[in-house]
Design a protein around this motif. Structure first.
Motif, PDB file in Angstrom:
ATOM      1  N   PHE A 173       8.588  -6.187   7.271  1.00 50.40           N
ATOM      2  CA  PHE A 173       7.957  -4.897   7.003  1.00 50.40           C
ATOM      3  C   PHE A 173       6.884  -4.549   8.021  1.00 50.40           C
ATOM      4  O   PHE A 173       6.679  -3.374   8.354  1.00 50.40           O
ATOM      5  N   ARG A 174       6.219  -5.563   8.582  1.00 48.37           N
ATOM      6  CA  ARG A 174       5.171  -5.298   9.559  1.00 48.37           C
ATOM      7  C   ARG A 174       5.745  -4.738  10.854  1.00 48.37           C
ATOM      8  O   ARG A 174       5.131  -3.871  11.492  1.00 48.37           O
ATOM      9  N   ASP A 175       6.925  -5.200  11.225  1.00 47.77           N
ATOM     10  CA  ASP A 175       7.576  -4.670  12.417  1.00 47.77           C
ATOM     11  C   ASP A 175       8.092  -3.257  12.174  1.00 47.77           C
ATOM     12  O   ASP A 175       8.070  -2.411  13.074  1.00 47.77           O
ATOM     13  N   ILE A 176       8.560  -2.999  10.970  1.00 48.43           N
ATOM     14  CA  ILE A 176       9.124  -1.692  10.642  1.00 48.43           C
ATOM     15  C   ILE A 176       8.077  -0.590  10.742  1.00 48.43           C
ATOM     16  O   ILE A 176       8.363   0.529  11.184  1.00 48.43           O
ATOM     17  N   ILE A 177       6.825  -0.887  10.358  1.00 45.30           N
ATOM     18  CA  ILE A 177       5.784   0.150  10.354  1.00 45.30           C
ATOM     19  C   ILE A 177       4.814   0.002  11.519  1.00 45.30           C
ATOM     20  O   ILE A 177       3.755   0.632  11.537  1.00 45.30           O
ATOM     21  N   ARG A 178       5.194  -0.771  12.506  1.00 49.96           N
ATOM     22  CA  ARG A 178       4.307  -1.051  13.633  1.00 49.96           C
ATOM     23  C   ARG A 178       3.872   0.221  14.370  1.00 49.96           C
ATOM     24  O   ARG A 178       2.754   0.315  14.868  1.00 49.96           O
ATOM     25  N   ASN A 179       4.734   1.215  14.450  1.00 50.02           N
ATOM     26  CA  ASN A 179       4.431   2.429  15.216  1.00 50.02           C
ATOM     27  C   ASN A 179       3.872   3.557  14.364  1.00 50.02           C
ATOM     28  O   ASN A 179       3.711   4.681  14.856  1.00 50.02           O
ATOM     29  N   ALA A 180       3.568   3.293  13.101  1.00 45.45           N
ATOM     30  CA  ALA A 180       3.020   4.336  12.231  1.00 45.45           C
ATOM     31  C   ALA A 180       1.642   4.770  12.714  1.00 45.45           C
ATOM     32  O   ALA A 180       0.846   3.961  13.185  1.00 45.45           O
ATOM     33  N   THR A 181       1.369   6.070  12.595  1.00 47.93           N
ATOM     34  CA  THR A 181       0.100   6.633  13.050  1.00 47.93           C
ATOM     35  C   THR A 181      -0.586   7.369  11.909  1.00 47.93           C
ATOM     36  O   THR A 181      -0.063   7.457  10.784  1.00 47.93           O
ATOM     37  N   SER A 182      -1.734   7.950  12.213  1.00 49.83           N
ATOM     38  CA  SER A 182      -2.496   8.694  11.213  1.00 49.83           C
ATOM     39  C   SER A 182      -1.782   9.966  10.775  1.00 49.83           C
ATOM     40  O   SER A 182      -2.162  10.581   9.770  1.00 49.83           O
ATOM     41  N   ASN A 183      -0.749  10.367  11.501  1.00 46.96           N
ATOM     42  CA  ASN A 183       0.018  11.565  11.138  1.00 46.96           C
ATOM     43  C   ASN A 183       1.207  11.247  10.244  1.00 46.96           C
ATOM     44  O   ASN A 183       1.956  12.152   9.859  1.00 46.96           O
ATOM     45  N   ASP A 184       1.380   9.967   9.935  1.00 47.07           N
ATOM     46  CA  ASP A 184       2.528   9.524   9.144  1.00 47.07           C
ATOM     47  C   ASP A 184       2.075   9.092   7.750  1.00 47.07           C
ATOM     48  O   ASP A 184       0.888   9.055   7.444  1.00 47.07           O
ATOM     49  N   ILE A 185       3.055   8.746   6.922  1.00 44.49           N
ATOM     50  CA  ILE A 185       2.808   8.152   5.605  1.00 44.49           C
ATOM     51  C   ILE A 185       3.684   6.913   5.471  1.00 44.49           C
ATOM     52  O   ILE A 185       4.878   6.952   5.788  1.00 44.49           O
ATOM     53  N   VAL A 186       3.086   5.827   5.004  1.00 37.00           N
ATOM     54  CA  VAL A 186       3.843   4.607   4.706  1.00 37.00           C
ATOM     55  C   VAL A 186       3.864   4.418   3.188  1.00 37.00           C
ATOM     56  O   VAL A 186       2.803   4.411   2.551  1.00 37.00           O
ATOM     57  N   TYR A 187       5.063   4.315   2.622  1.00 34.63           N
ATOM     58  CA  TYR A 187       5.185   3.997   1.200  1.00 34.63           C
ATOM     59  C   TYR A 187       5.763   2.596   1.079  1.00 34.63           C
ATOM     60  O   TYR A 187       6.859   2.323   1.568  1.00 34.63           O
ATOM     61  N   MET A 188       5.021   1.719   0.411  1.00 35.13           N
ATOM     62  CA  MET A 188       5.451   0.321   0.268  1.00 35.13           C
ATOM     63  C   MET A 188       5.697  -0.025  -1.196  1.00 35.13           C
ATOM     64  O   MET A 188       4.834   0.209  -2.047  1.00 35.13           O
ATOM     65  N   ASP A 189       6.863  -0.579  -1.455  1.00 31.07           N
ATOM     66  CA  ASP A 189       7.233  -1.036  -2.791  1.00 31.07           C
ATOM     67  C   ASP A 189       7.787  -2.457  -2.669  1.00 31.07           C
ATOM     68  O   ASP A 189       8.975  -2.697  -2.865  1.00 31.07           O
ATOM     69  N   PRO A 190       6.914  -3.410  -2.326  1.00 29.48           N
ATOM     70  CA  PRO A 190       7.361  -4.788  -2.126  1.00 29.48           C
ATOM     71  C   PRO A 190       7.636  -5.480  -3.455  1.00 29.48           C
ATOM     72  O   PRO A 190       7.365  -4.911  -4.528  1.00 29.48           O
ATOM     73  N   PRO A 191       8.186  -6.687  -3.423  1.00 31.79           N
ATOM     74  CA  PRO A 191       8.348  -7.460  -4.656  1.00 31.79           C
ATOM     75  C   PRO A 191       7.029  -7.537  -5.419  1.00 31.79           C
ATOM     76  O   PRO A 191       5.986  -7.826  -4.839  1.00 31.79           O
ATOM     77  N   TRP A 192       7.095  -7.254  -6.704  1.00 26.66           N
ATOM     78  CA  TRP A 192       5.880  -7.220  -7.520  1.00 26.66           C
ATOM     79  C   TRP A 192       5.210  -8.571  -7.621  1.00 26.66           C
ATOM     80  O   TRP A 192       5.872  -9.618  -7.610  1.00 26.66           O
ATOM     81  N   GLN A 193       3.886  -8.520  -7.769  1.00 26.69           N
ATOM     82  CA  GLN A 193       3.151  -9.736  -8.103  1.00 26.69           C
ATOM     83  C   GLN A 193       3.679 -10.247  -9.446  1.00 26.69           C
ATOM     84  O   GLN A 193       3.899  -9.483 -10.368  1.00 26.69           O
ATOM     85  N   GLY A 194       3.855 -11.534  -9.533  1.00 30.62           N
ATOM     86  CA  GLY A 194       4.355 -12.111 -10.779  1.00 30.62           C
ATOM     87  C   GLY A 194       5.869 -12.191 -10.814  1.00 30.62           C
ATOM     88  O   GLY A 194       6.439 -12.890 -11.634  1.00 30.62           O
ATOM     89  N   THR A 195       6.538 -11.446  -9.915  1.00 29.14           N
ATOM     90  CA  THR A 195       7.996 -11.524  -9.850  1.00 29.14           C
ATOM     91  C   THR A 195       8.455 -11.855  -8.445  1.00 29.14           C
ATOM     92  O   THR A 195       9.612 -11.674  -8.105  1.00 29.14           O
ATOM     93  N   SER A 196       7.551 -12.340  -7.624  1.00 30.69           N
ATOM     94  CA  SER A 196       7.899 -12.685  -6.244  1.00 30.69           C
ATOM     95  C   SER A 196       7.552 -14.142  -5.996  1.00 30.69           C
ATOM     96  O   SER A 196       6.609 -14.474  -5.303  1.00 30.69           O
ATOM     97  N   THR A 197       8.318 -15.016  -6.614  1.00 32.46           N
ATOM     98  CA  THR A 197       8.084 -16.446  -6.474  1.00 32.46           C
ATOM     99  C   THR A 197       9.379 -17.128  -6.069  1.00 32.46           C
ATOM    100  O   THR A 197      10.461 -16.543  -6.142  1.00 32.46           O
ATOM    101  N   LYS A 198       9.281 -18.362  -5.641  1.00 37.52           N
ATOM    102  CA  LYS A 198      10.465 -19.094  -5.223  1.00 37.52           C
ATOM    103  C   LYS A 198      11.423 -19.320  -6.386  1.00 37.52           C
ATOM    104  O   LYS A 198      12.626 -19.466  -6.195  1.00 37.52           O
ATOM    105  N   LYS A 199      10.883 -19.353  -7.615  1.00 38.92           N
ATOM    106  CA  LYS A 199      11.742 -19.562  -8.770  1.00 38.92           C
ATOM    107  C   LYS A 199      12.415 -18.267  -9.215  1.00 38.92           C
ATOM    108  O   LYS A 199      13.408 -18.293  -9.924  1.00 38.92           O
ATOM    109  N   ASP A 200      11.839 -17.125  -8.833  1.00 41.44           N
ATOM    110  CA  ASP A 200      12.408 -15.845  -9.217  1.00 41.44           C
ATOM    111  C   ASP A 200      13.649 -15.569  -8.377  1.00 41.44           C
ATOM    112  O   ASP A 200      13.708 -15.923  -7.208  1.00 41.44           O
ATOM    113  N   THR A 201      14.644 -14.914  -8.966  1.00 37.83           N
ATOM    114  CA  THR A 201      15.916 -14.747  -8.267  1.00 37.83           C
ATOM    115  C   THR A 201      16.295 -13.287  -8.041  1.00 37.83           C
ATOM    116  O   THR A 201      17.431 -12.999  -7.694  1.00 37.83           O
TER     117      THR A 201
END
Length: 294
Positions: A178-206
């Protein structure tokens, strides 16, 4: 304009898209970035209402941006491929069709070997509750829902063509971190991030092909703040008396608002009235853009 709905997976922000986009509907946006795209619900809704000049659909799981590139640039051919895979599950074309467990499992095996985007779309549309699941090796391992046959090819074709109409010629597709994907974002853009939720982003979660280290996310938000890039983040929430995740660091200066996502599917199954409140965080640069000048 109603946004098309191509990828029907559990956890999509489709129902919340209007609430999220209302926040940024009055500002000029050069490029809208969605680096954890999944169903690309925010991008589709934004494009359907012409909120940005350009769009970037990205995801670390390569079949997702590959699928969207096919949908947007070759919708008829992509719909034909989906229809072929879908029709192969029909064992009896004369009588009421049965839906083959073996066919689903064969497609799943092929997908895990070849990573074909159209096979991935079929698996999502046909699997239990549209809830994708992966094993420890990153292989899709959810089972088929025997009560239904998956999204009808005619519906898929209609939605693919609609998505293509609003996105073709102004969308970039990127597979990677994700960091590479938004590397060129500027103040004229908008980034919307919906990453794996806290509590559901663990090695045991599938439910995700990749996990996310929260330290990496925090560092990237710090960098976005330094660069003055406006962003929104969907990351945690509550369901009844259960809370997901810890508060994000105060030094990020994020404004947190709650969005009512309705009753959770699990609560409905258990006969409870628990409602899910999803947290949306607004960055300082975004708050400055949407706050009227006195």
């Amino acid at each position: 304009m109603k946004a098309p709905h191509v990828v029907p997976y559990q956890g999509s922000k489709r129902k919340l898209a209007d609430d999220i986009l209302n926040i940024i509907s009055d500002i000029e946006i050069e490029t809208l970035y969605e680096p954890f795209a999944g169903s690309a619900a925010i991008t589709l809704a934004a494009a359907a209402n012409d909120l940005a000049e350009r769009y970037v659909i990205g995801d670390k799981f390569a079949p997702i941006p590959a699928l969207w590139e096919m949908v947007v640039n070759t919708p008829q051919e992509s719909a034909d491929e989906y229809e072929t895979v879908w029709n192969q599950q029909l064992l009896d074309g004369v009588h009421e069709p049965e839906f083959s467990y073996d066919h689903f499992m064969n497609v799943r095996q092929d997908f895990n070997r070849e990573q074909d985007p159209i096979q991935f779309l079929y698996l999502i549309s046909r699997c239990v509750k549209n809830a994708i699941r992966f094993n420890g090796n990153g292989e899709f391992n959810q089972s088929p829902d025997k009560r239904r046959k998956g999204t009808n090819p005619k519906t898929v074709r209609t939605n693919m063509l609609s998505a293509s109409r609003v996105l073709q010629g102004k969308t970039e597709f990127i597979s990677g971190d994700f960091r590479d994907i938004i590397r060129n974002a500027t103040s004229n853009d908008i980034v919307y991030m919906d990453p794996p939720w806290q509590g559901t982003s663990t090695k045991k979660d599938t439910r995700y092909a990749f996990t996310l280290q929260i330290d990496e996310l925090i560092e990237e938000m710090e960098d976005l703040n330094r660069r003055g890039v406006p962003f929104l983040l969907s990351f945690d929430g509550t369901c009844g008396d259960k809370s997901y995740g810890k508060e994000l660091p105060q030094h990020l200066n994020l404004q947190k608002i709650g969005l009512n996502a309705g009753k959770s599917s699990q609560a409905i199954l258990l006969g409870r009235d628990d409602e899910t409140i999803e947290s949306l965080y607004l960055s300082p640069a975004l708050i400055q853009k949407i706050t009227p000048v006195a």
